[in-house]
Design a protein around this motif. Structure first.
Motif, PDB file in Angstrom:
ATOM      1  N   LYS A 150     -50.834  19.467-121.789  1.00 17.90           N
ATOM      2  CA  LYS A 150     -51.357  19.720-120.408  1.00 17.90           C
ATOM      3  C   LYS A 150     -50.511  20.095-119.296  1.00 17.90           C
ATOM      4  N   ARG A 185     -53.297  28.361-111.238  1.00 17.36           N
ATOM      5  CA  ARG A 185     -54.071  27.805-112.608  1.00 17.36           C
ATOM      6  C   ARG A 185     -54.404  29.047-113.319  1.00 17.36           C
ATOM      7  N   VAL A 186     -55.008  29.849-112.696  1.00 20.39           N
ATOM      8  CA  VAL A 186     -55.714  31.081-113.142  1.00 20.39           C
ATOM      9  C   VAL A 186     -54.556  31.874-113.783  1.00 20.39           C
ATOM     10  N   LYS A 214     -53.187  30.353-116.913  1.00 17.64           N
ATOM     11  CA  LYS A 214     -54.188  30.731-118.202  1.00 17.64           C
ATOM     12  C   LYS A 214     -54.107  32.160-118.782  1.00 17.64           C
ATOM     13  N   ASP A 215     -54.078  33.064-117.613  1.00 17.02           N
ATOM     14  CA  ASP A 215     -53.950  34.517-118.069  1.00 17.02           C
ATOM     15  C   ASP A 215     -52.757  34.795-118.752  1.00 17.02           C
ATOM     16  N   TYR A 240     -50.297  32.448-120.229  1.00 17.32           N
ATOM     17  CA  TYR A 240     -49.852  31.875-121.492  1.00 17.32           C
ATOM     18  C   TYR A 240     -51.091  31.263-122.312  1.00 17.32           C
ATOM     19  N   ASN A 241     -51.917  30.999-121.716  1.00 16.67           N
ATOM     20  CA  ASN A 241     -53.211  30.422-122.331  1.00 16.67           C
ATOM     21  C   ASN A 241     -53.204  28.951-122.285  1.00 16.67           C
ATOM     22  N   TRP A 242     -52.512  28.543-121.275  1.00 16.90           N
ATOM     23  CA  TRP A 242     -52.266  26.992-121.212  1.00 16.90           C
ATOM     24  C   TRP A 242     -53.228  26.193-120.417  1.00 16.90           C
ATOM     25  N   ASN A 243     -53.452  24.911-121.026  1.00 17.43           N
ATOM     26  CA  ASN A 243     -54.408  24.342-120.094  1.00 17.43           C
ATOM     27  C   ASN A 243     -53.834  23.724-118.747  1.00 17.43           C
TER      28      ASN A 243
END
Length: 457
Positions: free
Chosen positions: A418, A433-434, A437-438, A440-443
């Protein structure tokens, strides 16, 4: 047997300031940073509330760095029953001591002034904490070493890692039962005038990352060229250039740039006044810890000799009465208090004055009002018309921008379970946050103030 870590987001969640993260475990309860809320009134009011946890059960406070929004709540914590050690690097504790004493003195003076002039709704107005409270807190300081794992208990170790930003600043790695929690603190920038590159974490199961500029890239601007233009314009107008500045780092950086511009014959020998008692004490920290910055001592001494460093309030008024065109650098950086108010009170209504904002201006501060073009500004209960030109140099920020933040994360070898986005205004947090995600594709999640997160470790 399952082990738990309980994270209490007691500050800097959904907002930029008030950094406080309590990690409760079966072995130790650790508070990372203990800062004050700044800016909007509803945030400042939170400072007066006791923390919603049993403070006497906190074992230790670890500090990422010495800024007020990371250390300013410590005397209240001690008042509420915290008796443990407060650990940070040697320059961090030196900065924290300066900031706490200065903050306490301002609190005492403001309460006294409010009572005398009867402009507070509180009868009597009380200081947030006193100089005595600050001194009591400083007795609990203990110097922590950088770049070395330190054992806190059987299954908990921690390490401070160099992070740029301001002198002494670090990020904190906390190993709890084999899981690594990384608290970014405030991340510095690459190519800083005075500081080395921040180090970067290589592993993070749970990452707590600052997002102050999570939706922005600092403008690519030539600071020296822009500053030279503003100074020449000030001389032409026969006016004064007032630079509200944070006493820690920004002030020393400005001094260095101005000294460099003079040395390279880019600006004439315009008198430069630095009026920040706190800034003077921070200059001394640079002298005491040469390994923590990259300014050679001979440059440091030459710079200090070139600039008029104001020692007393009497000299402040002498400077105001000085008819020459001049540069005045004074605290505070967001125009929330300090000596800069005295200069602005006298000069903000003159069109020959230029006010140069050089740092982050939080919501609800006078600095933000000036930045947004306010036609009048209030000091000490009175309004003053703003006739001065207001300019800004954004790229002097000591904070990483979005790209710097993404680069800081890129050496993390694992995929964090997380990523908690902290230290940001709501729209900024969501944009960041976006982007994470774009990229590293991390939550990535955005905790709210007083959220509690239970983690199995």
């Amino acid at each position: 047997m399952e082990h738990f870590a309980k994270i209490n987001f007691l500050g800097a969640a959904g907002v930029v300031t008030g950094s406080k993260f309590l990690i409760e475990t079966s072995e130790k309860n650790i508070l990372i940073d203990c800062g004050m809320f700044q800016g909007l009134k509803e945030l400042r009011e939170l400072n007066w509330k006791d923390l919603p946890v049993d403070v006497s059960k906190i074992d230790v406070v670890l500090l990422t760095h010495g800024h007020l929004d990371h250390v300013g709540y410590l005397p209240r914590l001690v008042k509420q029953g915290f008796t443990g050690k407060i650990i940070g690097t040697a320059p961090t504790l030196s900065i924290a001591e300066i900031i706490l004493k200065d903050s306490a003195k301002i609190n005492e003076e403001e309460a006294e002034k409010a009572n005398k002039e009867k402009y507070s709704s509180h009868k009597p107005a009380l200081p947030f904490y006193t100089i005595r409270d600050a001194e009591k807190t400083i007795h609990q300081f203990e110097v922590g070493v950088e770049n070395k794992w330190i054992v806190l208990s059987e299954n908990i170790t921690y390490r401070f890692q160099y992070n740029g930003h301001i002198i002494g600043a670090t990020f904190i790695e906390l190993d709890i039962n084999g899981k690594r929690f990384v608290f970014s603190g405030d991340i510095g920038r690459s190519n800083d005038y005075l500081l080395d590159e921040p180090k970067t974490p290589e592993w993070a199961d749970f990452l707590f990352i600052e997002s102050t500029y999570g939706n922005k890239l600092h403008p690519v601007e030539d600071v020296e060229k822009k500053l030279t233009g503003i100074i020449k314009d000030t001389i032409q107008k026969k006016g004064n250039l007032i630079i509200p500045s944070f006493a820690v780092e920004r002030l020393q950086t400005l001094m260095y740039i101005l000294w460099k511009l003079y040395k390279e014959n880019k600006i004439p020998n315009i008198p430069i006044f630095v009026d920040s008692p706190m800034g003077n004490r921070v200059l001394d920290v640079f002298k005491r810890f040469p390994k923590w910055h990259k300014l050679p001592m001979e440059e440091y001494n030459a710079m200090c000799n070139h600039i008029n460093i104001i020692q007393s309030y009497k000299e402040t008024w002498k400077t105001i009465d000085d008819k020459r065109s001049k540069i005045i650098i004074a605290g505070s950086g967001m125009v929330t208090g300090g000596r800069v108010l005295t200069y602005l009170q006298q000069m903000i209504d003159e069109s020959s004055t230029t006010v140069l904002l050089v740092g982050y201006q939080a919501e609800g501060t006078r600095g933000r009002q000036l930045l947004e073009g306010a036609h009048e500004i209030r000091f000490y209960g009175k309004y003053y018309p703003v006739k001065a030109a207001v300019k800004t140099i954004e790229s002097l920020s000591a904070h990483a921008d979005q790209q710097d933040l993404l680069n800081w994360m890129k050496n993390i070898k694992n995929v964090p379970e997380k990523v908690f986005l902290i230290h940001g205004e709501p729209t900024v947090l969501d944009a960041f946050r976006v982007k994470i995600k774009d990229t590293y594709n991390w939550n990535a999640v955005i905790p709210k103030l007083e959220n509690v997160e239970e983690i199995v470790i």
